[in-house]
Enzyme design. Sequence first.
Site, PDB file in Angstrom:
ATOM      1  N   GLU A 162       0.826  -1.202   0.000  1.00 36.85           N
ATOM      2  CA  GLU A 162       0.000   0.000   0.000  1.00 36.85           C
ATOM      3  C   GLU A 162       0.871   1.266   0.000  1.00 36.85           C
ATOM      4  O   GLU A 162       1.675   1.488   0.896  1.00 36.85           O
ATOM      5  CB  GLU A 162      -0.915   0.003   1.219  1.00 36.85           C
ATOM      6  CG  GLU A 162      -1.722   1.268   1.427  1.00 36.85           C
ATOM      7  CD  GLU A 162      -2.719   1.532   0.317  1.00 36.85           C
ATOM      8  OE1 GLU A 162      -2.676   2.649  -0.241  1.00 36.85           O
ATOM      9  OE2 GLU A 162      -3.516   0.628   0.004  1.00 36.85           O
ATOM     10  N   ASP A 212       1.033  -0.610  -5.009  1.00 36.94           N
ATOM     11  CA  ASP A 212      -0.197  -0.415  -5.773  1.00 36.94           C
ATOM     12  C   ASP A 212      -0.176   0.935  -6.488  1.00 36.94           C
ATOM     13  O   ASP A 212      -0.580   1.062  -7.635  1.00 36.94           O
ATOM     14  CB  ASP A 212      -1.428  -0.527  -4.873  1.00 36.94           C
ATOM     15  CG  ASP A 212      -1.414   0.440  -3.689  1.00 36.94           C
ATOM     16  OD1 ASP A 212      -0.348   1.012  -3.389  1.00 36.94           O
ATOM     17  OD2 ASP A 212      -2.469   0.604  -3.044  1.00 36.94           O
ATOM     18  N   HIS A 213       0.337   1.950  -5.803  1.00 42.99           N
ATOM     19  CA  HIS A 213       0.417   3.303  -6.366  1.00 42.99           C
ATOM     20  C   HIS A 213       1.326   4.121  -5.460  1.00 42.99           C
ATOM     21  O   HIS A 213       1.814   3.637  -4.446  1.00 42.99           O
ATOM     22  CB  HIS A 213      -0.974   3.953  -6.466  1.00 42.99           C
ATOM     23  CG  HIS A 213      -1.743   3.938  -5.170  1.00 42.99           C
ATOM     24  ND1 HIS A 213      -1.428   4.758  -4.101  1.00 42.99           N
ATOM     25  CD2 HIS A 213      -2.810   3.190  -4.762  1.00 42.99           C
ATOM     26  CE1 HIS A 213      -2.260   4.526  -3.094  1.00 42.99           C
ATOM     27  NE2 HIS A 213      -3.101   3.566  -3.463  1.00 42.99           N
ATOM     28  N   HIS A 240      -1.284   3.498   5.014  1.00 43.55           N
ATOM     29  CA  HIS A 240      -2.458   4.131   4.425  1.00 43.55           C
ATOM     30  C   HIS A 240      -2.888   5.287   5.317  1.00 43.55           C
ATOM     31  O   HIS A 240      -2.719   5.246   6.523  1.00 43.55           O
ATOM     32  CB  HIS A 240      -3.595   3.100   4.308  1.00 43.55           C
ATOM     33  CG  HIS A 240      -4.711   3.504   3.386  1.00 43.55           C
ATOM     34  ND1 HIS A 240      -5.528   4.589   3.627  1.00 43.55           N
ATOM     35  CD2 HIS A 240      -5.157   2.961   2.223  1.00 43.55           C
ATOM     36  CE1 HIS A 240      -6.414   4.698   2.655  1.00 43.55           C
ATOM     37  NE2 HIS A 240      -6.209   3.726   1.785  1.00 43.55           N
ATOM     38  N   SER A 246      -5.860   1.604  -5.325  1.00 47.09           N
ATOM     39  CA  SER A 246      -5.446   0.261  -4.921  1.00 47.09           C
ATOM     40  C   SER A 246      -6.014  -0.816  -5.829  1.00 47.09           C
ATOM     41  O   SER A 246      -5.304  -1.743  -6.237  1.00 47.09           O
ATOM     42  CB  SER A 246      -5.873   0.012  -3.472  1.00 47.09           C
ATOM     43  OG  SER A 246      -5.204   0.888  -2.601  1.00 47.09           O
TER      44      SER A 246
END
Length: 639
Positions: free
Chosen positions: A277, A491-492, A437, A323
């Site tokens: 994440e 994911d990013h 996150h 995500s």
Amino acid sequence: MKNLRGQELFALIYRLFLVFFFYQMARLLFWLFNKDLIKVDRLSEYFNLSYYGTAFDTTAILYVNAVFILLSIIPLVINTKNGYQKFLFYWYFITNGIAYSLNFGDMIYYRFSQARLTSAAIEVGKHENNLGGIFWNAVLQHPFVVVWFIVVLFLWIFLYKKVKINDEKPKNVIVYFISSIISLCVVTTLVVGGIRGDFKHSTRPINLVDANKHVSNPLQANIVLNSVFSFFRTIGTNNFKLVHFVDEKFIDQEIKPYKLYNREVGSKPNVVIFIMESFGKEYSGAFNKQNNIKDFVSYTPFLDSLGNQSLIFINAFANGRQSIHGMSSVLAGIPSLTDAFTSSPYSNQKIQSIVSVCNDLGYDTSFYHGAPNGSMGFQGFGNILGFKHYFGKTEYNNDNDFDGIWAIWDEPFFQYFAKNMGKKQPFMSTLFSASSHDPFKIPEKYNGKFKKGTLQIHEPIQYTDHSLKKFFETASKQPWYHNTIFVITADHTNQINYPEYQKAMNRFAIPLLFFSPNPKYNLKGVDDRFAQQIDIYPTLADLLGYNKKIRSWGRSLLSDKNEDYMIVNSDAINEQMIIGNYIYIFNGKEVTGIYDKSDLALSKNILSKNLNPKQKLGIEKTKAWYQDYMDRVINRKLR
């Protein structure tokens, strides 16, 4: 007054209950009409599917009835007048009748589309000149659907009239207005939560993909869904349109949507994929040695040390912005364009992926995410991909390790991951981390252990990196460890500190690492070629010795074919593609910008009338790739 406000609220609740009841009736009729296409083994299984369908019904019903609800409880002294109640009656049945008819139309439509009605039907209709003839032909072929709709609607009207509101005025107007405003605030809150699909802390409302988390077979998602939900939820998400820029021969030669690798493999390796994440490349020293960033600080000491023993790609990019985009890109090789595939009307289809490849090779496949099951749409999309097992917060079964907002803390969940997988070999397991996150918290026991850094995310990045270290300490003691290939990526990206990562293209810059303790896989070194998430799936298929054709817009990073790269992502306005020596900006119709591939900030547009041959070919490839993407997504050719 109490009786007046009470009877208004009771009538509203009763009328909404009727809508829920008749949506369940439509679901039952839909299944009975299509039960040869959607297998349900037991009646109890059907009831389970219809129960989960209530969340999707709620969203659809509140979309349609939001105005009716407001008109029913807004503090007007004419609410109880016969004329006003008659107006509500007609509003209720006109709006609900039109929406409800979609469910009955879908009983017929599904047999042809194999999918619930979505806004994509509007685009289909634009290309038909005989919609009236098509409609009446369908009616004549399936008259009982129309008969059932009329019968059900009359029954609905009959039941609606069973509860009436007496015509009377409020005895105390002030108290009536105050209680009405309170009721309005409460009901508005409930409506907003209902339209989103739940009242939990979530990044997005539920969509079509979420229906798959409740089913054992992806086709059963069509029972969980209803046609009103699938139609409304896909409005505005369907910029997916067929285009024609080049002929198919050009696509086959230049885009090569199918890949074939021939690698001889002895014993099949296990595969473990970490999708981390928000783990932007910016946070890791191993991936920034070449950048010479002044006063650079790494927040991933373990990942850096692992990078020294691994094959790392220091110029890798994400193919999406969220995500769920990362999941589709990494596992299925499907990038997110301006509109995300995973929230499109076409997401619920058979998809070839590293999951299906591993299933085909006899692997045990599983997906792990420590959030409440179904969060982020992962469970639903995982079911579409074909994971045999899903392990979330429910399976972890210890809320003492819950962070209170998102998921089980990474450290304990990573330990669960290390100890729970590998019971059957060969296996492929994917873990999607959670702790790095927003709101960027760490467990209290680690307060003061990690440096604060300059961004909020720096501390949780270190915590997750620490969790990764603990994972490998545990995993190295497992019998499956030596014959396992590990992939670590993000994911990013997320928060940005250094100017280098404020550049447009570097906002997609992520780490990409392949590691195995088994030297026979030769996963070592630093590779500075451009790479991306959608290269992971074909690379693993190659490593596993899957010597069959695969559908892939990425390429194996380990193949001796030295394939050309096409890096694809979107800034949510335009598509961005790196091809050869140039970056191309494409709006779905034409290329509006060309930049040198070293100009990651997209600062100097060199598009001109005097294009060199490579630029001309790059423009054609950009259009051809986009054409092939749309064709495969819309015409369900992703398998």
